[in-house]
Design an enzyme around this catalytic site. Structure first.
Site, PDB file in Angstrom:
ATOM      1  N   ASP A 199      34.724  44.519  52.738  1.00  0.00           N
ATOM      2  CA  ASP A 199      34.253  43.161  53.072  1.00  0.00           C
ATOM      3  C   ASP A 199      35.157  42.578  54.145  1.00  0.00           C
ATOM      4  OD1 ASP A 199      36.422  42.917  51.177  1.00  0.00           O
ATOM      5  OD2 ASP A 199      35.859  40.831  50.837  1.00  0.00           O
ATOM      6  N   GLU A 236      37.606  41.705  48.395  1.00  0.00           N
ATOM      7  CA  GLU A 236      39.041  41.437  48.552  1.00  0.00           C
ATOM      8  C   GLU A 236      39.283  40.097  49.231  1.00  0.00           C
ATOM      9  OE1 GLU A 236      43.136  41.502  50.169  1.00  0.00           O
ATOM     10  OE2 GLU A 236      41.258  41.197  51.223  1.00  0.00           O
ATOM     11  N   ARG A 252      50.521  30.110  48.767  1.00  0.00           N
ATOM     12  CA  ARG A 252      50.988  31.504  48.695  1.00  0.00           C
ATOM     13  C   ARG A 252      52.178  31.510  47.742  1.00  0.00           C
ATOM     14  NH1 ARG A 252      47.528  35.283  51.296  1.00  0.00           N
ATOM     15  NH2 ARG A 252      46.411  33.977  52.781  1.00  0.00           N
ATOM     16  N   SER A 284      48.178  38.558  50.961  1.00  0.00           N
ATOM     17  CA  SER A 284      47.940  38.886  49.551  1.00  0.00           C
ATOM     18  C   SER A 284      46.903  39.994  49.420  1.00  0.00           C
ATOM     19  CB  SER A 284      47.407  37.654  48.813  1.00  0.00           C
ATOM     20  OG  SER A 284      48.203  36.536  49.079  1.00  0.00           O
TER      21      SER A 284
END
Ligand code: BES
Ligand code: ZN
Length: 458
Positions: A89, A154, A329, A400
């Site tokens: 993706d 993802e 994050r 990430s």
């Protein structure tokens, strides 16, 4: 040089053409109107995997986008099993964002292929499929047992993959996991990433009047939601660039002097950082280097901001609501759920009585630290040495990959992050590209990795 390396060399143009076909499919996971394209990208990959000789290839449905699975388990029980993870993706891409050419019509310019997903992550995932083709076509043998798991969510937090992994523990059982979905330090300095940040993605909505109002008729008497949102957002940072949410840093493990010394080797030169960002000068926590701010400090970012009228011309409106997309994050030992609660509670506390606010969590992923002292890491180091002619450095990354922590927890499998992208690839932004040399070197390095990892005694 073995046959597989020769095969990869003589077929490199063909591999590149195949990658162009794949990136042509706009598999944007966050866009519900692209669901069919996401499925098509999965089917395209499955067909190529079958063609190169990978066995048991299936496009498996999840509650979200499908997972592509395939394996080749004929290397023998004495050989390790490697799980290869990647994602097909991609992030959204529109010409208006500043692309010089259509993001889904790949073009070659200056030794690079320009297209959304060319680097993140179709190009890097495809490196492993082409390494498999090179190994399987020459002698029909892979040096290790291998399982491929290439997912379609993802970029939206891998929510349904976690359920899939838990439900398929046996099928995914492996000794080591390798992921190519990141960047190395520079085109001539390979790097192995040992830390990824986690993430909690939120939406903050502010409501004021029950509908948009005439700003002349009511301005000055109603607390404007766009202004109120700006006031709340401003209050989320301190003037020194640190996050002001109480408790935000409580679980952060401080860096040791040794690690700081090591990280200095991978720090950004300000001039390179300026060239990569186009920003005039760095911002953020001055007590930390740029690499430390990216890899070892948690952050809070505003990803988007919407309210009122922003079309051409003017409209004197006092908007009824305002919305911000906000993500944090997170670094090792921080918990996304806890951080969400801290942000939610703090926003509630600082929301003035004149408006109503709500913070919703959209998705989350745990941070990850990977083990450095495992035999397969030696294979990764020697693979880069052979593929690049240079020993890799170790670095922390700011991005990430949510499933990394889940693999460790659910499958007990250590992960090796062997990136083949560059920080200048424009991932998530306009004009994303993949350096063709990186693609070819990546395939060669991946073949070396499989050959070297096969030498590990189980
Ligand atoms: N390839 C990136 C992650 C990455 C970026 C690793 C830079 C190393 C260096 C990955 O595809 C990605 O963008 N992940 C998202 C995940 C998020 C949506 C949960 C990210 O980091 O924003
Ligand atoms: Zn990405």
């Amino acid at each position: 040089m073995t046959n597989a390396h020769d095969y990869a060399k003589t077929h490199k143009e063909q591999f590149l053409e195949q990658l162009k076909d794949w990136v042509h499919i706009p598999s944007i996971s966050t866009d519900p109107t692209r669901k069919g394209d996401v499925q098509r990208a999965a089917e395209w990959l499955a067909a190529d995997m079958r063609r190169v000789g990978i066995e048991n290839v299936e496009v498996l449905p999840t509650a979200g986008h499908p997972v592509v699975y395939g394996d080749w388990l004929n290397a023998g029980a004495d050989k390790p099993t490697v799980l290869v993870y990647g994602h097909y993706d991609v992030q959204p891409a529109d010409m208006e964002d500043g692309w010089d050419s259509n993001p889904f019509e790949p073009v070659e310019r200056d030794g690079k292929i320009y297209a959304r997903g060319s680097s993140d992550d179709k190009g890097q995932a495809f490196i492993h499929i082409k390494a498999a083709e090179s190994l399987l076509t020459n002698g029909g043998k892979f040096p290790v047992n291998v399982k491929f798991l290439i997912e379609g969510e993802e970029e939206i937090g891998s929510e349904h993959l976690v359920t899939f992994v838990t439900a398929n523990r046996d099928r995914l059982k492996s000794d080591i996991c390798v992921i190519s979905d990141g960047a190395i330090l520079s085109i001539d300095q390979p790097a192995i990433v040992y830390a990824l940040r986690g993430l909690v993605y939120m939406e903050l909505e502010v409501h004021g009047p029950s509908q948009d109002l005439h700003s002349g008729g009511f301005g000055g008497t109603v607390h404007n939601p766009a202004q109120a949102l700006a006031e709340i957002i401003t209050a989320l940072h301190n003037p020194d660039g640190s996050v002001s949410v109480p408790g935000f840093y409580d679980d952060v493990v401080p860096l040791s002097d040794e690690e700081r010394a090591e990280l200095r080797k991978t720090d950004w030169a300000v001039s390179d950082w300026q060239a990569a960002t186009g920003a005039s000068q760095p911002w953020g926590e001055a007590a930390y280097t740029l690499r430390e701010r990216i890899g070892a400090r948690p952050t809070l970012e505003i990803n988007g901001f919407a309210s009122g009228f922003y079309g051409t011309g003017a409209k004197t409106v006092l908007p009824a609501k305002a919305l911000a997309k906000i993500s944090c994050r997170l670094v090792a030992n921080q918990n996304p759920e806890k951080i969400y609660q801290l942000v939610r509670d703090y926003v509630a506390k600082i929301t003035p009585p004149t408006i109503r606010s709500e913070v919703r969590m959209i998705h989350r992923g745990d941070p990850a630290l990977v083990e450095l002292h495992i035999p397969a890491m030696q294979a990764a180091i020697s693979a880069y040495e052979k593929g690049w002619g240079k020993r890799p450095v170790f670095m922390r990354e700011g991005g990430s990959i949510p499933i990394v922590a889940d693999f460790r927890r659910e499958l007990g499998v250590p992960v090796i992050l062997m990136g083949f992208g560059l920080h200048t690839d424009g991932a998530h932004g306009p004009n994303e590209h993949f350096t063709i040399e990186m693609f070819y070197k990546g395939i060669d390095t991946a073949i070396h990795f499989y050959e070297d990892v096969a030498q590990i005694k189980s």
